[in-house]
Design an enzyme around this catalytic site. Structure first.
Site, mmCIF file in Angstrom:
data_model
loop_
_atom_site.group_PDB
_atom_site.id
_atom_site.type_symbol
_atom_site.label_atom_id
_atom_site.label_comp_id
_atom_site.label_asym_id
_atom_site.label_seq_id
_atom_site.Cartn_x
_atom_site.Cartn_y
_atom_site.Cartn_z
ATOM 1 N N ASP A 66 -12.032 -0.948 7.924
ATOM 2 C CA ASP A 66 -10.674 -0.872 7.390
ATOM 3 C C ASP A 66 -10.339 0.446 6.708
ATOM 4 O OD1 ASP A 66 -8.168 -1.512 6.647
ATOM 5 O OD2 ASP A 66 -8.699 -3.033 5.164
ATOM 6 N N LYS A 80 0.717 -8.694 13.922
ATOM 7 C CA LYS A 80 -0.556 -8.979 13.254
ATOM 8 C C LYS A 80 -0.734 -10.482 13.362
ATOM 9 C CE LYS A 80 -2.742 -8.740 8.636
ATOM 10 N NZ LYS A 80 -2.710 -8.097 7.309
ATOM 11 N N LYS A 112 -7.584 -0.038 14.592
ATOM 12 C CA LYS A 112 -7.800 0.909 13.488
ATOM 13 C C LYS A 112 -8.943 1.858 13.831
ATOM 14 C CE LYS A 112 -6.102 -1.977 9.739
ATOM 15 N NZ LYS A 112 -6.298 -2.515 8.376
ATOM 16 N N GLU A 154 -5.942 -12.231 8.299
ATOM 17 C CA GLU A 154 -5.614 -12.299 6.867
ATOM 18 C C GLU A 154 -4.463 -13.255 6.593
ATOM 19 O OE1 GLU A 154 -5.100 -8.134 5.744
ATOM 20 O OE2 GLU A 154 -7.256 -7.964 5.414
ATOM 21 N N ASN A 206 2.510 -7.717 7.626
ATOM 22 C CA ASN A 206 2.509 -9.025 6.955
ATOM 23 C C ASN A 206 3.983 -9.354 6.819
ATOM 24 O OD1 ASN A 206 -0.263 -9.113 6.596
ATOM 25 N ND2 ASN A 206 -0.150 -7.992 4.667
ATOM 26 N N GLU A 241 -4.399 4.399 1.016
ATOM 27 C CA GLU A 241 -4.835 3.155 0.366
ATOM 28 C C GLU A 241 -6.239 3.275 -0.220
ATOM 29 O OE1 GLU A 241 -4.822 -0.271 2.959
ATOM 30 O OE2 GLU A 241 -5.889 -1.510 1.513
ATOM 31 N N ARG A 266 -2.204 -6.097 17.299
ATOM 32 C CA ARG A 266 -3.275 -5.504 16.491
ATOM 33 C C ARG A 266 -4.618 -6.209 16.673
ATOM 34 N NH1 ARG A 266 -2.557 -5.310 10.821
ATOM 35 N NH2 ARG A 266 -2.982 -3.111 10.511
ATOM 36 N N ARG A 286 0.822 -1.216 0.000
ATOM 37 C CA ARG A 286 0.000 0.000 0.000
ATOM 38 C C ARG A 286 0.856 1.266 0.000
ATOM 39 N NH1 ARG A 286 -4.051 -2.933 -1.801
ATOM 40 N NH2 ARG A 286 -4.655 -4.549 -0.352
HETATM 41 O O1 GCW Z 1 -6.445 -2.739 4.695
HETATM 42 C C1 GCW Z 1 -5.821 -3.939 4.671
HETATM 43 C C2 GCW Z 1 -4.823 -3.789 3.584
HETATM 44 C C3 GCW Z 1 -3.713 -4.780 3.701
HETATM 45 C C4 GCW Z 1 -3.116 -4.644 5.090
HETATM 46 C C5 GCW Z 1 -4.190 -4.927 6.123
HETATM 47 C C6 GCW Z 1 -3.692 -4.739 7.540
HETATM 48 C C7 GCW Z 1 -0.836 -4.921 5.752
HETATM 49 O O2 GCW Z 1 -5.485 -3.899 2.366
HETATM 50 O O3 GCW Z 1 -2.779 -4.491 2.701
HETATM 51 O O4 GCW Z 1 -2.015 -5.490 5.271
HETATM 52 O O5 GCW Z 1 -5.239 -4.039 5.943
HETATM 53 O O6 GCW Z 1 -3.894 -3.653 8.073
HETATM 54 O O7 GCW Z 1 -3.127 -5.648 8.099
#
Ligand code: GCW
Length: 690
Positions: free
Chosen positions: A339, A262, A334, A266, A185, A367, A299, A138
């Site tokens: 998101d 994290k 967040k 995901e 990630n 993003e 997170r 991103r």
């Molecule tokens: O918004 C999403 C993004 C991912 C990101 C994820 C996160 C780093 O599309 O690219 O990964 O959030 O915050 O972990």
């Protein structure tokens, strides 16, 4: 010592090498005369502070400035006491922050009166989503400033060090005191000796500016790089592995900040892979870091492809764990429950936990807001978020107060922003994206600042010419600059976020982007076999009966996660703020809005307004041509053109797509779409199969 000399030598060449290409960020001031500095102490940081004062002083000529390290109960942490001719602080860093603040006030012509200035948060951190191969997740401003790919991965050039030093200086100038060097990630390789050696060098360059290093770590590291059979957080060998790793890191970097994790999100591994909880995982790492004063930022960005509304999942998973985390764990949340969308209500996790430290995570990189093409000043969004009332302890329990320790004491207070920097000459891709880096730092230092004040400061620091000549002429030029440049451009910045919401996702719509690049519209986007909660139709729920996500009692009941009176306010369609209407409600197309229009018409007017706002920004920018460096002028002008084209596509795509369900005409007093829906969908599908 060597480093100080190196830094000073490098700094001497800065202005020559970096003309008007944006590389100097908001730090391009000039000195107006010599001064004398009284200071009995010397250290790398104090020397930097003195150097900055000598080089960028814009106050009275021949002034004498005193820098004094002296404890004062009213000065907290990195804070300082400012007067027109001196700075007092508890620490060397406090002096440096005081110096930057004094210089900023001089340049922006702010009144300098005696004042104690303390930061809102103890930890003010930029999270870089930089991969070890040099790419940036991103990221829209070139490759990583920290990592190279390929065989050069671990190389460190003098150019790298210079860039890191400039980066640290920019951070310090706005109060940022921490940086996470790698993506959440994360590759486990970051914890291998060769990478840690490189981290040690980066830490050395950043240290004089008070920017501490943190690393994102992969929860499965003990098995991925440590040769263990498991990464189960309760396994004694796993615990020992993390303890040994912590010792190894602190041996290289004694002031290392800690880990960002994290986990179980995901596809990233986490404690749940071993039947353990987030608390088990976070605490195990926190115990390993504790002897050295390190922290774990864990997170809360978690959601599963289940039937449960994605907006509810972080709260459902984390609330039951309140009170179970060690005091050196901070839960990083967040701003919104989904998101980083153009607009979301605040995440209900703010103002929920009472026995756990919670920190906001903002996204500086755009993003979901036009990346490095659209001019969108994010301070307006962050101000809206920080001022949101959670009602945790009655009225005025704003997110700001819930997270900075004003309501419930927190062992640590912190805020993070996902960085927007890269190797582009101007660091951030779009010249105005620098304002978002600036704004993040300023709000992290003072979470009560308004977006208007931040825009005002940034514009003066970045664009204000040094006006010389006799004083009447000076005054005239100054007034002209204020009226013809500052005011209209500030206005444009302050409107820009609402404009983006209007042309992308008005009235509480969210996540209707095409595919995973999160740039253009794709309300139709739903390839077969993909998780439902990764497709726009999951979020907009449009059908012939209406549009919007029902999160009230009749739907997912996400509103229950908010305190009263918010819960009732959001849940009643009559009292729900219209900016969140379709976030919380599924409503018929002919639902009557406050304006008197029906929902469909209202939506059309918002899309049209967004487009017209960008057209107006174009005009504003064209008018200020005489006041801007020509290179910068052309870059912004051409990006605004692109933004305008994109806004047109957003409007046409969304209106024509939703019109299939509303079956009502687009109001005749707005401009007709200029694209065909079929073509847009075909083009969109094609671009995803590149
Ligand atoms: O918004 C999403 C993004 C991912 C990101 C994820 C996160 C780093 O599309 O690219 O990964 O959030 O915050 O972990």
């Amino acid at each position: 010592m060597k480093i100080t000399i190196l830094i000073l030598i490098m700094m001497m060449f800065l202005p020559v090498l970096q003309a008007e290409n944006g590389h100097n960020l908001w730090l391009g001031g000039v000195c107006t005369g010599p001064i004398t500095i009284e200071c009995s102490k010397s250290s790398t940081t104090i020397d930097l502070a003195k150097h900055e004062l000598h080089k960028y002083w814009q106050g009275k000529e021949n002034a004498t400035i005193s820098l004094q390290i002296k404890a004062d109960l009213l000065i907290k942490g990195d804070g300082y006491k400012l007067t027109a001719d001196g700075i007092q602080a508890n620490t060397d860093l406090g002096i440096l922050y005081g110096v930057y603040s004094l210089l900023r006030r001089q340049q922006t012509e702010e009144n300098i009166k005696e004042e104690i200035v303390n930061p809102s948060y103890e930890l003010r951190i930029l999270d870089h989503w930089d991969n070890l191969n040099g790419s940036v997740e991103r990221g829209y401003a070139g490759r990583s400033i920290f990592w190279h790919g390929g065989k050069d991965s671990l190389n460190i050039s003098e150019q790298d060090k210079k860039l890191w030093q400039e980066y640290a200086r920019a951070d310090a100038s706005i109060g940022i005191n921490g940086t996470v060097l790698n993506n959440v990630n994360t590759s486990p390789l970051i914890l291998t000796p060769n990478y840690l050696k490189k981290v040690e060098v980066i830490a050395k360059v950043l240290r004089p500016y008070g920017v501490k290093i943190y690393l994102s770590v992969n929860f499965a590291s003990p098995s991925l790089i440590g040769g263990l059979k498991t990464a189960d957080p309760l396994n004694p060998e796993v615990k020992k592995w993390w303890q040994d790793k912590a010792r190894e890191i602190y041996h290289l970097i004694p002031d290392f900040g800690g880990f960002l994790v994290k986990a179980n999100s995901e596809g990233q591994p986490g404690p749940q892979n071993f039947g353990r909880t987030h608390a088990d995982g976070a605490n195990m790492m926190a115990d390993a870091l504790k002897p050295y004063g390190g922290i774990v930022m864990w997170r809360a960005f978690v959601y599963n492809p289940s039937d449960e509304d994605r907006a509810k999942q972080a709260y459902s998973e984390f609330m039951p764990l309140d009170g179970q985390f060690r005091d050196n764990v901070i839960i990083q949340v967040k701003n919104g429950p989904i998101d980083f969308q153009p607009r979301e209500p605040f995440s209900p996790l703010f103002g929920a936990m009472k026995k756990t430290s919670v920190m906001p995570e903002l996204q500086v990189t755009q993003e979901y807001l036009g990346q490095s093409v659209h001019l969108v000043f994010l301070a307006s969004m962050w101000e809206e978020f920080l001022k949101s009332d959670t009602y945790q302890a009655g009225h005025m329990s704003t997110v700001a107060r819930c997270t900075d320790g004003s309501i419930y004491p927190q062992a640590h207070t912190a805020i993070a922003g996902v960085a927007n920097t890269g190797r582009d000459t101007n660091w951030c891709g779009h010249p105005f994206a620098q304002a978002n880096w600036y704004a993040f730092g300023r709000l992290a230092w003072n979470n009560r600042l308004t977006s208007a004040q931040i825009a005002d400061e940034w514009l003066k620091l970045t664009f204000k010419p040094t006006i010389s000549g006799d004083s009447t002429k000076q005054q005239k030029n100054q007034t002209e600059w204020d009226v013809k440049f500052l005011e209209p451009v500030k206005q444009m910045m302050l409107e820009s976020r609402e404009a983006a919401v209007n042309y992308m996702m008005p009235l509480g719509l969210h996540h209707i982007f095409s595919a995973n690049d999160h740039y253009g519209p794709g309300p139709w986007w739903a390839p077969k076999g993909i998780r439902k909660d990764w497709t726009p139709p999951y979020y907009h729920q449009a059908d012939t009966a209406g549009i919007g996500f029902d999160r009230t009692q009749t739907g997912s009941n996400a509103i229950k996660q908010y305190h009263e009176p918010l819960c009732s306010l959001f849940s009643n369609v009559k009292t729900c703020p219209e900016i969140y209407l379709l976030w919380f409600h599924h409503l018929p197309w002919d639902y009557k809005m406050k304006s008197g229009h029906n929902l469909w018409e209202e939506m059309c007017y918002h899309y049209e307004e967004g487009l017209q706002q960008v057209r107006k920004f174009q005009e504003t920018w064209d008018r200020v041509k005489p006041y801007v460096d020509q290179e910068q002028f052309i870059i912004v002008q051409s990006k605004l053109r692109q933004q305008c084209l994109n806004a047109q596509v957003w409007k046409d795509a969304c209106l024509l797509y939703f019109q299939q369900y509303s079956r009502m005409p687009i109001p005749y007093d707005i401009e007709r779409p200029v694209h065909n829906l079929k073509d847009m969908i075909a083009k969109d599908m094609k671009s995803q199969h590149r």
